[in-house]
Motif scaffolding. Sequence first.
Motif, PDB file in Angstrom:
ATOM      1  N   SER A 226       8.893   3.784   0.654  1.00  0.00           N
ATOM      2  CA  SER A 226       8.443   5.054   1.241  1.00  0.00           C
ATOM      3  C   SER A 226       8.462   6.185   0.228  1.00  0.00           C
ATOM      4  O   SER A 226       7.743   7.180   0.379  1.00  0.00           O
ATOM      5  N   SER A 227       9.289   6.066  -0.830  1.00  0.00           N
ATOM      6  CA  SER A 227       9.354   7.125  -1.839  1.00  0.00           C
ATOM      7  C   SER A 227       8.063   7.224  -2.649  1.00  0.00           C
ATOM      8  O   SER A 227       7.876   8.179  -3.400  1.00  0.00           O
ATOM      9  N   ARG A 228       7.167   6.257  -2.522  1.00  0.00           N
ATOM     10  CA  ARG A 228       5.890   6.305  -3.239  1.00  0.00           C
ATOM     11  C   ARG A 228       4.807   7.038  -2.453  1.00  0.00           C
ATOM     12  O   ARG A 228       3.688   7.156  -2.918  1.00  0.00           O
ATOM     13  N   PHE A 229       5.145   7.472  -1.245  1.00  0.00           N
ATOM     14  CA  PHE A 229       4.180   8.207  -0.436  1.00  0.00           C
ATOM     15  C   PHE A 229       4.345   9.714  -0.642  1.00  0.00           C
ATOM     16  O   PHE A 229       5.446  10.196  -0.949  1.00  0.00           O
ATOM     17  N   GLY A 230       3.253  10.462  -0.444  1.00  0.00           N
ATOM     18  CA  GLY A 230       3.320  11.916  -0.469  1.00  0.00           C
ATOM     19  C   GLY A 230       3.311  12.457  -1.888  1.00  0.00           C
ATOM     20  O   GLY A 230       2.760  11.868  -2.818  1.00  0.00           O
ATOM     21  N   GLU A 231       3.957  13.605  -2.069  1.00  0.00           N
ATOM     22  CA  GLU A 231       4.016  14.244  -3.387  1.00  0.00           C
ATOM     23  C   GLU A 231       5.201  13.689  -4.162  1.00  0.00           C
ATOM     24  O   GLU A 231       6.350  13.808  -3.747  1.00  0.00           O
TER      25      GLU A 231
ATOM     26  N   TYR B 105       0.844  -1.199   0.000  1.00  0.00           N
ATOM     27  CA  TYR B 105       0.000   0.000   0.000  1.00  0.00           C
ATOM     28  C   TYR B 105       0.878   1.248   0.000  1.00  0.00           C
ATOM     29  O   TYR B 105       1.940   1.293   0.629  1.00  0.00           O
ATOM     30  N   ALA B 106       0.411   2.258  -0.732  1.00  0.00           N
ATOM     31  CA  ALA B 106       1.049   3.578  -0.702  1.00  0.00           C
ATOM     32  C   ALA B 106      -0.018   4.614  -1.035  1.00  0.00           C
ATOM     33  O   ALA B 106      -1.084   4.294  -1.591  1.00  0.00           O
ATOM     34  N   TYR B 107       0.272   5.871  -0.698  1.00  0.00           N
ATOM     35  CA  TYR B 107      -0.643   6.963  -1.036  1.00  0.00           C
ATOM     36  C   TYR B 107       0.183   8.133  -1.544  1.00  0.00           C
ATOM     37  O   TYR B 107       1.156   8.561  -0.889  1.00  0.00           O
ATOM     38  N   ASN B 108      -0.161   8.651  -2.735  1.00  0.00           N
ATOM     39  CA  ASN B 108       0.565   9.789  -3.285  1.00  0.00           C
ATOM     40  C   ASN B 108      -0.365  10.648  -4.135  1.00  0.00           C
ATOM     41  O   ASN B 108      -1.524  10.281  -4.382  1.00  0.00           O
TER      42      ASN B 108
ATOM     43  N   ILE C 116      -0.402  11.357  -7.258  1.00  0.00           N
ATOM     44  CA  ILE C 116      -0.724  10.913  -8.616  1.00  0.00           C
ATOM     45  C   ILE C 116      -1.698   9.747  -8.598  1.00  0.00           C
ATOM     46  O   ILE C 116      -2.722   9.755  -9.293  1.00  0.00           O
ATOM     47  N   GLU C 117      -1.399   8.747  -7.805  1.00  0.00           N
ATOM     48  CA  GLU C 117      -2.208   7.531  -7.807  1.00  0.00           C
ATOM     49  C   GLU C 117      -3.320   7.531  -6.773  1.00  0.00           C
ATOM     50  O   GLU C 117      -4.229   6.702  -6.841  1.00  0.00           O
ATOM     51  N   GLY C 118      -3.234   8.417  -5.780  1.00  0.00           N
ATOM     52  CA  GLY C 118      -4.153   8.314  -4.661  1.00  0.00           C
ATOM     53  C   GLY C 118      -3.779   7.090  -3.837  1.00  0.00           C
ATOM     54  O   GLY C 118      -2.613   6.890  -3.484  1.00  0.00           O
ATOM     55  N   HIS C 119      -4.745   6.275  -3.528  1.00  0.00           N
ATOM     56  CA  HIS C 119      -4.480   5.030  -2.817  1.00  0.00           C
ATOM     57  C   HIS C 119      -3.943   3.997  -3.812  1.00  0.00           C
ATOM     58  O   HIS C 119      -4.614   3.644  -4.780  1.00  0.00           O
ATOM     59  N   ARG C 120      -2.747   3.525  -3.568  1.00  0.00           N
ATOM     60  CA  ARG C 120      -2.136   2.515  -4.446  1.00  0.00           C
ATOM     61  C   ARG C 120      -2.140   1.172  -3.718  1.00  0.00           C
ATOM     62  O   ARG C 120      -1.628   1.054  -2.597  1.00  0.00           O
ATOM     63  N   PHE C 121      -2.705   0.172  -4.362  1.00  0.00           N
ATOM     64  CA  PHE C 121      -2.736  -1.182  -3.812  1.00  0.00           C
ATOM     65  C   PHE C 121      -1.937  -2.096  -4.737  1.00  0.00           C
ATOM     66  O   PHE C 121      -2.088  -2.017  -5.972  1.00  0.00           O
ATOM     67  N   GLN C 122      -1.112  -2.940  -4.140  1.00  0.00           N
ATOM     68  CA  GLN C 122      -0.247  -3.789  -4.955  1.00  0.00           C
ATOM     69  C   GLN C 122      -0.200  -5.198  -4.359  1.00  0.00           C
ATOM     70  O   GLN C 122      -0.137  -5.379  -3.143  1.00  0.00           O
ATOM     71  N   LEU C 123      -0.219  -6.191  -5.216  1.00  0.00           N
ATOM     72  CA  LEU C 123      -0.077  -7.580  -4.815  1.00  0.00           C
ATOM     73  C   LEU C 123       0.935  -8.236  -5.743  1.00  0.00           C
ATOM     74  O   LEU C 123       0.805  -8.145  -6.971  1.00  0.00           O
ATOM     75  N   GLY C 124       1.951  -8.880  -5.131  1.00  0.00           N
ATOM     76  CA  GLY C 124       2.994  -9.516  -5.927  1.00  0.00           C
ATOM     77  C   GLY C 124       3.178 -10.974  -5.555  1.00  0.00           C
ATOM     78  O   GLY C 124       2.615 -11.477  -4.578  1.00  0.00           O
TER      79      GLY C 124
ATOM     80  N   GLY D 185       6.184 -11.392 -10.327  1.00  0.00           N
ATOM     81  CA  GLY D 185       5.509 -10.231 -10.866  1.00  0.00           C
ATOM     82  C   GLY D 185       4.626  -9.560  -9.836  1.00  0.00           C
ATOM     83  O   GLY D 185       4.567  -9.976  -8.671  1.00  0.00           O
ATOM     84  N   PHE D 186       3.969  -8.486 -10.249  1.00  0.00           N
ATOM     85  CA  PHE D 186       3.019  -7.807  -9.371  1.00  0.00           C
ATOM     86  C   PHE D 186       1.972  -7.115 -10.230  1.00  0.00           C
ATOM     87  O   PHE D 186       2.171  -6.855 -11.432  1.00  0.00           O
ATOM     88  N   GLY D 187       0.868  -6.801  -9.593  1.00  0.00           N
ATOM     89  CA  GLY D 187      -0.153  -5.954 -10.184  1.00  0.00           C
ATOM     90  C   GLY D 187      -0.497  -4.865  -9.191  1.00  0.00           C
ATOM     91  O   GLY D 187      -0.578  -5.111  -7.983  1.00  0.00           O
ATOM     92  N   ALA D 188      -0.660  -3.619  -9.672  1.00  0.00           N
ATOM     93  CA  ALA D 188      -0.955  -2.491  -8.791  1.00  0.00           C
ATOM     94  C   ALA D 188      -2.023  -1.617  -9.433  1.00  0.00           C
ATOM     95  O   ALA D 188      -2.127  -1.539 -10.670  1.00  0.00           O
ATOM     96  N   TYR D 189      -2.801  -0.938  -8.583  1.00  0.00           N
ATOM     97  CA  TYR D 189      -3.879  -0.075  -9.080  1.00  0.00           C
ATOM     98  C   TYR D 189      -3.954   1.174  -8.215  1.00  0.00           C
ATOM     99  O   TYR D 189      -3.871   1.111  -6.985  1.00  0.00           O
ATOM    100  N   GLY D 190      -4.090   2.328  -8.883  1.00  0.00           N
ATOM    101  CA  GLY D 190      -4.249   3.597  -8.190  1.00  0.00           C
ATOM    102  C   GLY D 190      -5.670   4.103  -8.296  1.00  0.00           C
ATOM    103  O   GLY D 190      -6.237   4.161  -9.400  1.00  0.00           O
ATOM    104  N   THR D 191      -6.256   4.482  -7.178  1.00  0.00           N
ATOM    105  CA  THR D 191      -7.661   4.914  -7.186  1.00  0.00           C
ATOM    106  C   THR D 191      -7.841   6.290  -7.820  1.00  0.00           C
ATOM    107  O   THR D 191      -8.924   6.604  -8.329  1.00  0.00           O
ATOM    108  N   ARG D 192      -6.791   7.133  -7.822  1.00  0.00           N
ATOM    109  CA  ARG D 192      -6.927   8.484  -8.384  1.00  0.00           C
ATOM    110  C   ARG D 192      -6.680   8.485  -9.882  1.00  0.00           C
ATOM    111  O   ARG D 192      -7.452   9.090 -10.644  1.00  0.00           O
ATOM    112  N   ASP D 193      -5.623   7.845 -10.344  1.00  0.00           N
ATOM    113  CA  ASP D 193      -5.347   7.861 -11.783  1.00  0.00           C
ATOM    114  C   ASP D 193      -6.090   6.753 -12.521  1.00  0.00           C
ATOM    115  O   ASP D 193      -6.170   6.752 -13.751  1.00  0.00           O
ATOM    116  N   GLY D 194      -6.641   5.789 -11.777  1.00  0.00           N
ATOM    117  CA  GLY D 194      -7.426   4.737 -12.402  1.00  0.00           C
ATOM    118  C   GLY D 194      -6.643   3.864 -13.360  1.00  0.00           C
ATOM    119  O   GLY D 194      -7.226   3.269 -14.270  1.00  0.00           O
ATOM    120  N   ARG D 195      -5.356   3.765 -13.152  1.00  0.00           N
ATOM    121  CA  ARG D 195      -4.509   3.003 -14.078  1.00  0.00           C
ATOM    122  C   ARG D 195      -3.978   1.743 -13.392  1.00  0.00           C
ATOM    123  O   ARG D 195      -3.719   1.725 -12.184  1.00  0.00           O
TER     124      ARG D 195
END
Length: 831
Positions: free
Chosen positions: A540-545, A456-459, A461-469, A484-494
């Motif tokens: 931790s670099s994926r958190f914040g701005e 999990y991360a929050y920034n 660009i992505e908002g809430h980022r969830f990742q499972l690897g 491998g992994f898959g990740a999804y951001g709630t803000r960018d929807g990507r």
Amino acid sequence: MKLKLLLLLLFTVTGITSLAQEKVFNGRVIDAQTGEPLPFVSVYFKNSDFGTTTNFDGNYSFKAIPPTDSLTVSYVGYITRSKAITKEKVQTINFQLQDNSTSLAEVLIRPTENPAFKILRQVVAHKALNNKEKLSAYQYESYNKIELDVDNITDAFKKRSLIKPVTSILDSIKLIAGDEGEPVLPVFISESLSDFYYLKNPKKTKEIIKASKVTGIGMDDGSLISQLIGSTFQEYNFYDNRMNLLNKEFVSPIADGWKLYYDYDLEDSLYINGVYCYKLKVIPRRAQDLVFGGYMWIAKENYALRQVDLSVGKSANLNFIEKVKIQQELQPTASGPYLPVKTRLLVKIISVGKQRPGMLAKIYTSSRNIQVNQPQALQFYAEPVELAEKALKHNDAFWNENRHDSLSATEQHVYAMIDSVREIPAVKTYVEIVNIIINGYKTVGKIDLGPYPYTYAYNNIEGHRFQLGFKTNPDFSRKIEFSGFGAYGTRDGRFKYRASGRAILSRRKWTEVGISDKEDLQQIGLESDKIGDNALFLASSRFGELKRPYRQHETELWAQRELFKGFTERITLRQRSFNPLFPFSYVFDSNENGVVLKNSFSTSEIIFDTRFANNELFLQSENSRISLGNKGWPVFNLRYLLGLKNALGSDVSYQRLEANVKQDIPMGILGTGRYELEAGRIFSTVPYPLLEVHLGNETPFYTRNAFALMNYFEFASDSYASLHYNQHLEGFGLNSIPLISKLKWRMVLTGNVLYGHLSDANLALLPAQDHKGRDLETFSQFTNGLPYAEVGYGFENIFKFLRVQAFHRLTYRNNPDANNFGIKLAAQFNL
């Protein structure tokens, strides 16, 4: 009347004679807390001078007519004990001695030179003759036994919810500790039988693990552990000036500079196995130094080290270690120099609180069938540690026949107890949780899920980022690994992803090929290949701005092979795309209408990586290799990168060369110096994301490969050279200051220097505005040959794990937003 007197006299004499019959006394003396045997203990009849001493294994045996009714044992550092003797002709009397935690400071007044000093000078003068490293080669069969136990098992500990299911097993702990000793709970025991080889010139070692038996709670990778428990990792040579023990450099009591660290007393002269020896008491001058205290026995005829019984106490500058005890017995070889034939090491790990358990590590090594000056062919030593194919498959009959010393009843019970404990569901759950914390993955059949720090991360660009690897484990295959992994951001929807696979083609000369495809967010100057293996910093670099974020699609195809020992070559084909999420443009071309700007680009590259680490020791852990360092030699890395324009849509043609060397340098009394020297050059004009954007650090946390007071994106170069240097002084200086010495702080000094240059051609690619007319951020340049420089000083080992350093920026102090002073923190768990 005369007849009665005669009979009375006869009965009296007969009675006295029966009381004065010679009897056989034997037994064993052990430490009541650890269960370890105590060698060289004095065993004698109470209030008399008649007796003997225990051997290396804590056993004693002698015949005597007892002059008193009690047998006494005494040993420095332990409470003296006595036990009554009986009328039996053969008596076995065992003793368990309690540690005497109180000791009195010694005041020694000598009118002339200490007589022990004369002996020590002779020992040092004869070191070259007695040191085993004088031999051109030697080999022996080694037996190694390791046991890990939980100690300080209190009633409060037994009542814990996790421990309650183990209560029934804990009730049998008295079988492990004995009737008088303190209970311990064994969690690991191992045995190994191996052939060990040493070559002097060039200096090489090789160990072939012929047999290995591993039983432990949470110990799954038996092949890795089997490589770790051999003689390669249990070599303790007191003839070296400094000995590596627990990854720390301890000063030997017979080091060339012994007088700086030790005082000595000549306590006795006695025969040991027919050899007349001096018994010397070893006394540290400063208890906080990494030195030993205890006893050593020196052979009079050649001033060789015959036996040692040495300890490191809790006053030494070590973390989490309450006590280290090492005992060793040495014997001469056919060519003269001495080799250890028995070594016993005990490490007591401190309890965190009186009601919390601690840990005991007990290691025993013996050697036999010693041969000297019969070197093998040089190629024989190519693989330092080798595990025989059937090493893990030997039965009990094999071990009963081949182990050097038979297992005691206690050790036999340890195997059964560990098997019982690890089958308890609560223990299995706890072990699994600990494994997830340490490794970051949870095993589910043939798949490992994780790593969890990236879940999990929050920034911005992505908002809430969830990742499972995931990654496959050796149960899936010992030749192929998918991850491998898959990740999804709630803000960018990507959706972001990575899929990769690799195949291991050879383990002897490690060879692998792989392919990877990834689409994810990155930040300029904070790419994963720059940060290295600092997973928490990268997560931790994926958190914040996010700073200058961009989307990247990257495909890699690689092949790697160890061409010869320590020399590894890797070739990578890589294709990348750069799509910025911040204002960006670069000059792509020019025509009669002016410059042509582009705000994205792609590259296709061929990368050649060369790595050389002399004497590096690798252990194979299922589908990976683990480096255990290379004993202080420098490690060299060289990278050449060729960018191919128009290949697979690439926009850039360029060449880049990087070189890196790093090394840990033991400096004796000054601790350890660690440097990393790096240089590189880009030989073409490229968009600035492909320049060397030097790694700054705007966080309050110390990161080794970053410049502590440099801002993100403050400097970029196309040619550069840098030096990171840390001097870890251990306890030097601080150990000599009253009161401060009790804190066990260790001073650390840091210096970071960087010089770079940016060519006019690369500067010309940077427009003032992007294609939409937005002003572009720029970076500082190195001017007038002035490097960026910063220095730091501070303390580590605060509360055993905290490092605090103050940093001063020495140059470019007037740069916009320059931070000229700062405090950086780091959490580290070092001994």
